[in-house]
Design a protein around this motif. Structure first.
Motif, PDB file in Angstrom:
ATOM      1  N   ALA A   1       0.835  -1.206   0.000  1.00  0.00           N
ATOM      2  CA  ALA A   1       0.000   0.000   0.000  1.00  0.00           C
ATOM      3  C   ALA A   1       0.863   1.246   0.000  1.00  0.00           C
ATOM      4  CB  ALA A   1      -0.922  -0.003   1.212  1.00  0.00           C
ATOM      5  N   THR A   2       1.899   1.252   0.826  1.00  0.00           N
ATOM      6  CA  THR A   2       2.872   2.347   0.872  1.00  0.00           C
ATOM      7  C   THR A   2       4.246   1.751   1.088  1.00  0.00           C
ATOM      8  OG1 THR A   2       2.671   2.684   3.276  1.00  0.00           O
ATOM      9  CG2 THR A   2       1.198   3.978   1.843  1.00  0.00           C
ATOM     10  N   VAL A   3       5.252   2.410   0.541  1.00  0.00           N
ATOM     11  CA  VAL A   3       6.635   1.968   0.738  1.00  0.00           C
ATOM     12  C   VAL A   3       7.487   3.178   1.082  1.00  0.00           C
ATOM     13  CG1 VAL A   3       8.647   0.842  -0.264  1.00  0.00           C
ATOM     14  CG2 VAL A   3       6.355   0.103  -0.943  1.00  0.00           C
ATOM     15  N   VAL A   4       8.215   3.075   2.188  1.00  0.00           N
ATOM     16  CA  VAL A   4       9.194   4.088   2.574  1.00  0.00           C
ATOM     17  C   VAL A   4      10.578   3.459   2.499  1.00  0.00           C
ATOM     18  CG1 VAL A   4      10.088   5.517   4.456  1.00  0.00           C
ATOM     19  CG2 VAL A   4       7.615   5.368   4.059  1.00  0.00           C
ATOM     20  N   ALA A   5      11.489   4.103   1.795  1.00  0.00           N
ATOM     21  CA  ALA A   5      12.883   3.671   1.726  1.00  0.00           C
ATOM     22  C   ALA A   5      13.718   4.672   2.502  1.00  0.00           C
ATOM     23  CB  ALA A   5      13.352   3.586   0.284  1.00  0.00           C
ATOM     24  N   ASN A   6      14.511   4.176   3.438  1.00  0.00           N
ATOM     25  CA  ASN A   6      15.303   5.041   4.309  1.00  0.00           C
ATOM     26  C   ASN A   6      16.788   4.893   4.015  1.00  0.00           C
ATOM     27  OD1 ASN A   6      16.627   4.700   7.512  1.00  0.00           O
ATOM     28  ND2 ASN A   6      16.060   6.670   6.670  1.00  0.00           N
ATOM     29  N   GLU A   7      17.467   6.046   3.941  1.00  0.00           N
ATOM     30  CA  GLU A   7      18.918   6.062   3.714  1.00  0.00           C
ATOM     31  C   GLU A   7      19.534   7.291   4.369  1.00  0.00           C
ATOM     32  OE1 GLU A   7      21.754   5.052   2.812  1.00  0.00           O
ATOM     33  OE2 GLU A   7      21.338   3.087   1.973  1.00  0.00           O
ATOM     34  N   ILE A   8      20.783   7.151   4.818  1.00  0.00           N
ATOM     35  CA  ILE A   8      21.505   8.303   5.359  1.00  0.00           C
ATOM     36  C   ILE A   8      22.382   8.972   4.306  1.00  0.00           C
ATOM     37  CG2 ILE A   8      21.502   7.378   7.708  1.00  0.00           C
ATOM     38  CD1 ILE A   8      24.454   6.583   7.271  1.00  0.00           C
ATOM     39  N   ASP A   9      22.569   8.301   3.162  1.00  0.00           N
ATOM     40  CA  ASP A   9      23.432   8.793   2.084  1.00  0.00           C
ATOM     41  C   ASP A   9      22.595   9.565   1.067  1.00  0.00           C
ATOM     42  OD1 ASP A   9      24.966   9.004  -0.294  1.00  0.00           O
ATOM     43  OD2 ASP A   9      26.078   7.172   0.173  1.00  0.00           O
ATOM     44  N   ALA A  10      22.973  10.799   0.789  1.00  0.00           N
ATOM     45  CA  ALA A  10      22.213  11.621  -0.156  1.00  0.00           C
ATOM     46  C   ALA A  10      22.233  11.039  -1.569  1.00  0.00           C
ATOM     47  CB  ALA A  10      22.774  13.043  -0.186  1.00  0.00           C
ATOM     48  N   TYR A  11      23.338  10.407  -1.967  1.00  0.00           N
ATOM     49  CA  TYR A  11      23.402   9.781  -3.282  1.00  0.00           C
ATOM     50  C   TYR A  11      22.419   8.616  -3.349  1.00  0.00           C
ATOM     51  CZ  TYR A  11      27.742  12.410  -3.869  1.00  0.00           C
ATOM     52  OH  TYR A  11      28.673  13.409  -3.953  1.00  0.00           O
ATOM     53  N   ALA A  12      22.358   7.827  -2.281  1.00  0.00           N
ATOM     54  CA  ALA A  12      21.413   6.709  -2.247  1.00  0.00           C
ATOM     55  C   ALA A  12      19.978   7.217  -2.291  1.00  0.00           C
ATOM     56  CB  ALA A  12      21.640   5.866  -0.989  1.00  0.00           C
ATOM     57  N   ALA A  13      19.683   8.256  -1.536  1.00  0.00           N
ATOM     58  CA  ALA A  13      18.330   8.820  -1.547  1.00  0.00           C
ATOM     59  C   ALA A  13      17.935   9.243  -2.957  1.00  0.00           C
ATOM     60  CB  ALA A  13      18.242   9.999  -0.581  1.00  0.00           C
ATOM     61  N   ALA A  14      18.869   9.865  -3.665  1.00  0.00           N
ATOM     62  CA  ALA A  14      18.604  10.278  -5.047  1.00  0.00           C
ATOM     63  C   ALA A  14      18.432   9.075  -5.957  1.00  0.00           C
ATOM     64  CB  ALA A  14      19.741  11.166  -5.545  1.00  0.00           C
ATOM     65  N   ALA A  15      19.287   8.052  -5.776  1.00  0.00           N
ATOM     66  CA  ALA A  15      19.204   6.851  -6.605  1.00  0.00           C
ATOM     67  C   ALA A  15      17.881   6.130  -6.394  1.00  0.00           C
ATOM     68  CB  ALA A  15      20.374   5.918  -6.291  1.00  0.00           C
ATOM     69  N   ILE A  16      17.421   6.056  -5.156  1.00  0.00           N
ATOM     70  CA  ILE A  16      16.148   5.388  -4.873  1.00  0.00           C
ATOM     71  C   ILE A  16      15.009   6.080  -5.622  1.00  0.00           C
ATOM     72  CG2 ILE A  16      14.460   4.866  -3.081  1.00  0.00           C
ATOM     73  CD1 ILE A  16      16.929   4.732  -1.134  1.00  0.00           C
ATOM     74  N   ALA A  17      14.976   7.400  -5.548  1.00  0.00           N
ATOM     75  CA  ALA A  17      13.920   8.151  -6.235  1.00  0.00           C
ATOM     76  C   ALA A  17      13.966   7.897  -7.743  1.00  0.00           C
ATOM     77  CB  ALA A  17      14.057   9.633  -5.936  1.00  0.00           C
ATOM     78  N   LEU A  18      15.168   7.909  -8.318  1.00  0.00           N
ATOM     79  CA  LEU A  18      15.313   7.659  -9.747  1.00  0.00           C
ATOM     80  C   LEU A  18      14.897   6.234 -10.112  1.00  0.00           C
ATOM     81  CD1 LEU A  18      18.746   9.407 -10.372  1.00  0.00           C
ATOM     82  CD2 LEU A  18      16.523  10.171 -11.213  1.00  0.00           C
ATOM     83  N   ASN A  19      15.270   5.277  -9.277  1.00  0.00           N
ATOM     84  CA  ASN A  19      14.949   3.879  -9.565  1.00  0.00           C
ATOM     85  C   ASN A  19      13.453   3.597  -9.428  1.00  0.00           C
ATOM     86  OD1 ASN A  19      17.592   3.140 -10.180  1.00  0.00           O
ATOM     87  ND2 ASN A  19      18.094   2.735  -8.035  1.00  0.00           N
ATOM     88  N   ALA A  20      12.823   4.209  -8.440  1.00  0.00           N
ATOM     89  CA  ALA A  20      11.372   4.042  -8.306  1.00  0.00           C
ATOM     90  C   ALA A  20      10.665   4.585  -9.540  1.00  0.00           C
ATOM     91  CB  ALA A  20      10.886   4.740  -7.043  1.00  0.00           C
TER      92      ALA A  20
END
Length: 216
Positions: free
Chosen positions: A101-120
């Motif tokens: 229903a909802t998915v939250v991905a958590n990261e402390i690395d700004a590059y990872a946070a950006a990569a997650i958004a791009l991959n989603a």
């Protein structure tokens, strides 16, 4: 916001969007050369001694966990999911694709946070990215909590185990994917599945790794 945009531009510039070996339904922005990207990332940040670019590869623990999710979509269907230390967002994307229903991905690395958004976005699913350290909490709000490949150091193992056990104690289903890292506390977990997954030889000194999915 400026940091996230810069990180997103960096991810696009140093990766290629392609399907994940062994998981053809998922595509990720992936790097070709782990060591080269590691050095480039440190130069971009202007610091040394940073962790490997977890966000640019399908690491073994997350790969096994994503496979398990796709094979057992009922675990997440209609539920709120939290993927901690999400890296590339592979497990989060798999959970979203499996009907969470909802998915939250958590990261402390700004590059990872950006990569997650791009991959989603590349996979046509919605994943909300939370950039910051959540390990002092209990993952409140999530029915299912995932952690892939997090037991790689003693200090982090202790923090992750405490977090995951708090999530379990409040009623969440907690699953971990691990390829036999040194600090995995096996005696605290129950084995639920085993896989052999493809990995990057430069990172793992092998072409495949055995991965176990554990329930906390």
């Amino acid at each position: 916001m400026g940091t996230t945009l810069a990180a997103g531009d960096f991810v696009r510039a140093h990766t290629t969007l392609r399907t994940v070996d062994g998981l053809p339904s998922i595509s990720l922005h992936q790097a070709d050369d782990a060591i080269d990207l590691w050095e480039t990332t440190e130069a971009h940040q202007g610091i040394t001694g940073t962790p490997p670019p977890f966000w640019a590869f399908a690491w073994a623990g997350g790969h096994g966990l994503a496979r398990y999710v796709l094979e057992h979509p009922h675990l997440v269907a209609g539920r709120a999911v939290l993927d901690v230390a999400s890296g590339s967002g592979l497990v989060a994307v798999a959970a979203a694709a499996a009907g969470a229903a909802t998915v939250v991905a958590n990261e402390i690395d700004a590059y990872a946070a950006a990569a997650i958004a791009l991959n989603a976005d590349a996979n046509g699913v919605r994943v909300d990215v939370v950039h910051g350290d959540l390990l002092d909490g209990d993952g409140g709000g999530a029915d299912v909590v995932f952690a892939g490949d997090v037991f790689y150091s003693r200090a982090m193992s202790e923090r992750f185990l405490a977090f995951l056990e708090r999530a379990r104690d409040r009623g969440a289903r907690v699953l971990v994917g691990d390829p036999g890292r040194a600090y995995l506390p096996r005696e605290r977990f129950t084995r639920v599945a085993d896989y052999r997954v493809p990995v990057d030889r430069a990172l793992e000194d092998a072409d495949t790794k055995a991965v176990t999915v554990w329930r906390v």
